[in-house]
Design an enzyme around this catalytic site. Structure first.
Site, PDB file in Angstrom:
ATOM      1  N   TYR A  36      -9.543  11.338   3.713  1.00  0.00           N
ATOM      2  CA  TYR A  36      -9.639  11.199   2.251  1.00  0.00           C
ATOM      3  C   TYR A  36     -10.921  11.830   1.713  1.00  0.00           C
ATOM      4  CZ  TYR A  36      -5.905   7.882   3.141  1.00  0.00           C
ATOM      5  OH  TYR A  36      -4.745   7.291   3.566  1.00  0.00           O
ATOM      6  N   HIS A  73       2.688  14.342  -0.390  1.00  0.00           N
ATOM      7  CA  HIS A  73       3.032  14.178   1.033  1.00  0.00           C
ATOM      8  C   HIS A  73       4.491  14.574   1.269  1.00  0.00           C
ATOM      9  CE1 HIS A  73      -0.636  12.210   2.277  1.00  0.00           C
ATOM     10  NE2 HIS A  73      -0.477  11.151   1.529  1.00  0.00           N
ATOM     11  N   HIS A 129       0.851  -1.196   0.000  1.00  0.00           N
ATOM     12  CA  HIS A 129       0.000   0.000   0.000  1.00  0.00           C
ATOM     13  C   HIS A 129       0.892   1.253   0.000  1.00  0.00           C
ATOM     14  CE1 HIS A 129      -3.856   2.028   0.378  1.00  0.00           C
ATOM     15  NE2 HIS A 129      -3.150   2.945   1.016  1.00  0.00           N
ATOM     16  N   ALA A 130       0.644   2.133  -0.963  1.00  0.00           N
ATOM     17  CA  ALA A 130       1.526   3.279  -1.169  1.00  0.00           C
ATOM     18  C   ALA A 130       1.588   4.184   0.062  1.00  0.00           C
ATOM     19  CB  ALA A 130       1.034   4.091  -2.370  1.00  0.00           C
ATOM     20  N   HIS A 170       0.239  11.701  -5.805  1.00  0.00           N
ATOM     21  CA  HIS A 170      -0.364  11.755  -4.465  1.00  0.00           C
ATOM     22  C   HIS A 170       0.731  11.618  -3.392  1.00  0.00           C
ATOM     23  CE1 HIS A 170      -3.439  10.870  -1.329  1.00  0.00           C
ATOM     24  NE2 HIS A 170      -2.455  10.144  -0.830  1.00  0.00           N
ATOM     25  N   GLU A 171       1.567  10.618  -3.556  1.00  0.00           N
ATOM     26  CA  GLU A 171       2.612  10.368  -2.551  1.00  0.00           C
ATOM     27  C   GLU A 171       3.632  11.500  -2.518  1.00  0.00           C
ATOM     28  OE1 GLU A 171       2.075   8.259  -0.406  1.00  0.00           O
ATOM     29  OE2 GLU A 171       0.463   7.248  -1.448  1.00  0.00           O
ATOM     30  N   GLU A 229      -3.565  14.826   2.503  1.00  0.00           N
ATOM     31  CA  GLU A 229      -4.013  13.929   1.435  1.00  0.00           C
ATOM     32  C   GLU A 229      -4.361  14.682   0.152  1.00  0.00           C
ATOM     33  OE1 GLU A 229      -3.545  10.899   1.706  1.00  0.00           O
ATOM     34  OE2 GLU A 229      -3.179  10.835   3.867  1.00  0.00           O
ATOM     35  N   HIS A 256      -6.522   0.411   5.572  1.00  0.00           N
ATOM     36  CA  HIS A 256      -6.536   1.399   6.655  1.00  0.00           C
ATOM     37  C   HIS A 256      -7.140   0.874   7.960  1.00  0.00           C
ATOM     38  CE1 HIS A 256      -6.035   3.363   2.828  1.00  0.00           C
ATOM     39  NE2 HIS A 256      -5.541   4.415   3.432  1.00  0.00           N
TER      40      HIS A 256
HETATM   41  O1  X8Z Z   1      -4.321   5.291   0.987  1.00  0.00           O
HETATM   42  C1  X8Z Z   1      -4.296   6.094   0.086  1.00  0.00           C
HETATM   43  C2  X8Z Z   1      -2.966   6.608  -0.468  1.00  0.00           C
HETATM   44  C3  X8Z Z   1      -1.937   6.701   0.567  1.00  0.00           C
HETATM   45  S1  X8Z Z   1      -2.315   7.918   1.753  1.00  0.00           S
HETATM   46  C4  X8Z Z   1      -2.470   5.681  -1.540  1.00  0.00           C
HETATM   47  N1  X8Z Z   1      -5.442   6.515  -0.485  1.00  0.00           N
HETATM   48  C5  X8Z Z   1      -6.738   6.010  -0.059  1.00  0.00           C
HETATM   49  C6  X8Z Z   1      -6.909   4.536  -0.396  1.00  0.00           C
HETATM   50  O2  X8Z Z   1      -6.105   4.004  -1.170  1.00  0.00           O
HETATM   51  O3  X8Z Z   1      -7.861   3.926   0.076  1.00  0.00           O
HETATM   52  C7  X8Z Z   1      -5.555   7.498  -1.547  1.00  0.00           C
HETATM   53  C8  X8Z Z   1      -7.000   7.522  -1.899  1.00  0.00           C
HETATM   54  C9  X8Z Z   1      -7.737   6.848  -0.786  1.00  0.00           C
HETATM   55 ZN    ZN Z   2      -1.958   9.797   1.123  1.00  0.00          ZN
END
Ligand code: X8Z
Ligand code: ZN
Length: 643
Positions: free
Chosen positions: A552, A418, A384-385, A414-415, A442, A542
């Protein structure tokens, strides 16, 4: 004077998921737990703790300042240590790395809780606003606090590392007969989440999609007892810090009362709901045309495995099914990436170039040396990024398993958002090395990605011609499938957690409550029957990763506000969806000034610095998609919408 041993408390910082800092409220890359006996007994640290307790005993403005100085120094030091352990545990999952991470997080959390409790002693002291803000932030920095008990602190830390590892190492092995057996020892092929994500994106075979959907969710039932226990300990910790429960604590970090925050989220949702309902109606009809009544019914809720994403959270991957025959997208970003022949690292270079074009400093050499861009072949990692700052200064990195797709090119931006944020506020005091709120963090990279327009792609040589305005609806549809489709998911993940934390939802109803929200807000349904033997929330990063999710939802609203303001600063007068701020120094300066504030001011001040507005305002996202809304209304004219 207080005895050292009594001061020891525990806290669990969640793995701050995506923006991991060795700073402020969220420990650096890491996530969890609290203090332990070792730390308490450590003679080197004992002296420092005693010193802090002393300064804390001077309950006046001077004492508060001295306490804060000392606290920030100690947190920064321990955060750096925990960050390195956490990086290791995320990029090399095994028993030992988890052990070391849990220990480091235990120590970090312990210190943070101890300091939070010390900070509370100044509650009734008359202080200047700046000192008060810092003390408040110190008290609220924890994501998952443990109560004042070293054993529970350690347990919380171990649970955090373990769940994160379970998710990261999770695989689906179709040939294995035992549910949850991920060894692949029976000789069958096992799929990683990254591989399954690609198949969910590209396959239109409903049988395969359903199989993958069900298969991935075998990773999470073993997490359920751990999660239950984590909530129990975390709630006890939140109570000791003066909150009714974790739900209140999580919602208290937005410069307004907890209930006002929840109400504002609902309020924003109501403003964008008509857009979502129109999109849902159209997508459902198109899926029905493609798959037929048996697989994709024309009415009711959409089966969750057909939307091109493991969690049905973003639907851009089914653009090909949703578009009209005569509606060409102006481009296929994945195709452009593939055709360009760029490597994964090149994709990151493209992202960096956007930021430097706005006047940001280039990324440091260490970023390129230390980041993880591709999935290693020889070991399990958390794919997960995420974006990290390990030392609170310049040791910034991203950790991704990049695929050469348009989707991942956006995620790279996106990354990097940050990382550039972390770096530009790195001169702030430790407690202010955070976003104005977590939604801001975010939103930064996403805001930049809104400028990835055809005009921009032509400018960087990825496209030959800028398509005419007749292609705009295709472009907006593509954007809406990601941005608008996400909104109810962004809202409901923490609605579920808030209910779990405040006891409204008990463990016996975890999965039922999850699906109730999924059905109500998203209008989707599980493709097969679910029960409490499943733990579907745990199959979303998450939840085991303990990263709050309301951020988000906020970011989706904010990024359009930011985009609108930056386009205005850049002097762009055309429609918002055609605006790109690439190379625009005026816009860049505005953005950098706001980002450099970190968390030093309440978020409405930061919002005002960039947009002139002090509030969340969904009108920007509504304006952006206004042309699409007209199209959807026409398309849906004879359809029965809703679910
Ligand atoms: O978790 C993330 C990023 C890292 S903060 C990749 N996002 C959420 C997800 O993947 O569920 C970005 C969009 C929503
Ligand atoms: Zn993020």
């Amino acid at each position: 004077m207080k005895k050292l041993a009594l001061v020891i408390a525990a806290a669990t910082f969640t793995l701050a998921g995506c923006d991991r800092e060795s700073t402020g409220g969220q420990p650096p890359a890491a996530a969890n737990p609290p203090s332990n006996l070792n730390y308490a007994a450590d003679s080197t640290d004992a002296g420092t703790v005693a010193k802090a307790a002393q300064s804390g005993d001077q309950l006046n403005a001077e004492g508060a300042k001295a306490f804060l100085d000392d606290a920030q120094q100690r947190l920064a030091k321990m955060a750096e240590e925990a960050s390195h352990a956490s990086w290791l545990a995320s990029t090399y999952i095994n028993l030992d790395s988890q052990f070391v991470e849990a220990l480091a997080m235990e120590r970090y959390t312990s210190l943070a809780v101890e300091l939070a409790q010390e900070a509370a002693k100044f509650d009734s002291v008359d202080l200047d606003p700046e000192t008060r803000r810092m003390l408040t932030m110190l008290k609220q920095g924890l994501v998952f606090p443990a109560p004042n008990d070293p054993k529970l602190t350690a347990e919380l830390a171990q649970i955090g590392s373990k769940m994160q590892g379970m998710y990261g190492a999770g695989k689906y092995c179709p040939d294995n007969k035992n549910d949850g057996d991920q060894s692949g020892e029976e000789g069958g092929k096992c799929y990683t989440l990254t591989e399954m994500g690609q198949m969910m994106a590209n396959s239109r075979d409903p049988k395969l999609l359903k199989d993958l959907w069900v298969g991935w969710r075998k990773v999470s039932p073993p997490m359920k007892p751990l999660y239950e226990r984590q909530v129990e300990i975390g709630n006890a910790g939140a109570k000791e810090l003066g909150y009714d429960n974790l739900s209140v604590m999580w919602r208290s970090k937005y410069d307004m009362p907890a209930d006002a925050f929840a109400a504002d989220m609902d309020n924003q949702w109501n403003k964008v709901k008509p857009l979502y309902e129109a999109l849902h109606c159209h997508v459902r009809a198109k899926l029905n045309e493609h798959y037929g009544d048996d697989v994709a019914p024309a009415s009711g809720k959409i089966p969750a495995h057909l939307l091109g994403n493991m969690w049905a959270q973003e639907w851009g991957n089914v653009y090909d099914v949703v578009k009209d025959d005569d509606m060409q997208a102006p481009y296929d970003l994945t195709q452009l990436v593939v055709d360009s022949g760029m490597s994964e690292k090149d994709m990151v270079k493209v992202g960096e170039k956007f930021f430097t074009s706005l006047g940001f400093k280039p990324l440091p050499e260490t970023f390129w040396e230390r980041s993880q861009f591709v999935q290693p072949r020889d070991r399990d990692v958390v794919c997960h990024a995420s974006a990290w700052n390990l030392d609170g200064k310049d040791d910034i990195r991203i950790k991704m398993c990049i695929n050469k797709t348009g989707e991942d090119l956006i995620t790279v931006h996106h990354e990097l958002g940050h990382n550039f944020y972390q770096r530009i506020y790195n001169e702030q005091p430790f407690l202010y090395k955070e976003g104005a709120n977590d939604g801001f963090h975010e939103a930064v990279g996403d805001t930049i990605a809104l400028s990835i327009t055809p005009k921009y792609l032509k400018e960087i040589g990825l496209m030959d011609e800028i398509p005419g305005a007749d292609k705009d609806i295709g472009y907006l549809m593509q954007q809406a499938l990601d941005k608008i489709a996400f909104l109810p998911f962004g809202l409901l993940v923490d609605k579920w957690r808030w209910q779990v934390f405040n006891g409204e939802v008990q463990p016996g109803d975890y999965n039922k409550a999850w699906w109730k929200l999924r059905e109500e807000y998203q209008g989707i349904q599980a493709p097969v029957e679910r029960s409490e033997a499943n733990f579907d929330p745990g199959a979303k990063y998450h939840i085991p990763g303990n990263t709050p999710y309301a951020r988000y939802f906020l970011a989706r609203i904010q990024q359009f506000q930011f985009h609108r303001a930056l386009c205005e600063a850049a002097g762009e007068t055309g429609p918002l969806h055609r605006c790109s701020i690439f190379k625009n120094k005026a816009a860049g300066e505005k953005l950098r000034n706001m980002l450099a504030m970190g968390a030093s001011k309440p978020w409405p001040d930061a919002m005002e610095a960039l947009t002139g507005q002090r509030e969340l305002d969904a009108s920007a996202i509504v304006d952006y998609f206004q042309p699409l809304m007209g199209y959807l209304k026409e398309q849906n004219a004879d359809r029965q919408c809703g679910w």
